[in-house]
Design a protein around this motif. Sequence first.
Motif: not given
Length: 399
Positions: A43-54, A32-40
């Motif tokens: 252009t690339s699934p790894f671009k801006g991977f850690f950016l808070k806005k994504n 059980i826990g919390a999820h983080d959804i990243n709509y990158y």
Amino acid sequence: MKNVNFFIIALFTFFSSVFSQEDSKEKWLIRIGAHDINYYPKTSPFKGFFLKKNNSFIPVISSIELEHHIKKHIGLYIDASLGMIDNPRWKIENNFFMKISPGVNLYILPHNKFDPYLRFGLGYHKFNNYLNRELRISETKYFKTNKTNFLLLDGGLGVNLWLVSNFGFNIQSTYNQVFAKQSEDYLNFWKHNVGLIFRFGSLQSHHDHKTIGETDQDNFSSVVPVKEKEEEQEKKICCNNKEDSDNDGILDQEDLCPNQFGLKKFQGCPDTDLDNIPDHEDKCPKKFGRKENQGCPNVVFSPILFSFGKFSLSPHSLIMINEIAEIMINILPNSKFYINGYTDSNGKSYLNKILSEKRAYSVFKALVSKGIDSSRIEIRGLGIEKKKGRCVEIIIRKS
């Protein structure tokens, strides 16, 4: 909301503790826990991977997963996540998100405190607010969809960090490939999870065992179900530096087979063929057999044939005797045997009696030369036997 989350965590902790006290070996997991959804960026699934806005992180219980271990390295799971998230790719805020996904986890280092795994799944995904919107791909190209329900494939990795035997932390990350007509990857997303993990349940079967009994000295013809009395509750394993590597409920220091899941009545060793003989004492561990045969089925030796009027052994017969000697030494080391010689009906009976004894004796000498103790063999010249013909038979003497 915080009080509700605390109550859920406390509830899972309580049930996990109860189950693990009932039986020390676990095959069920709850995360059980919390999820983080990243709509990158598209252009690339790894671009801006850690950016808070994504990333759209919800610091409440938004994900739950139930898993069942079917083997040491394999677990089947079903995962559910829901919540209100932001989708910066589509410029959507505070929209309802849901994902339900069954799949399989493949464990790399099972039964370790650091417990990594790979995961693959097929799931259902719902996102409400794609309708009446367009995603701008370039100056002249746009994408839109009229669906809110989708199928997806996901894959990723995770790790369990066990603080104690049945409780720890979990982090995992999966890439989700959403299926929609002409979508390319415009609907795909990452889902990261962080939370707690609880382990409970038993790897041991609680079904009645079956004991195999003899109906006569030659064959087993019945399987008699015997319901064994339940033993007293096993001692709780709570002391430090005590391990059970194979999860069979028997500590390694008391387990004769510490790396194989086994039965308590055999001191932790398995009995694969259920013939009531543990595998390490069973010469034929995958075939149901008899104790006097070292766990192997009844052995029937092929007859050794002779030419008309002869008692010498042919090259083919010598090959057969080599194989018979190996069985006598390795599989039936405690058995004794009759060597019965026979002839056909041609000639006088007293001469055939002598010939049958000579044939039996020639086989006897060959077996003794291969290392068989002569005291285990009794020679019998039985003379004329129409159904047997010119041969020697080797049979096991009944004790």
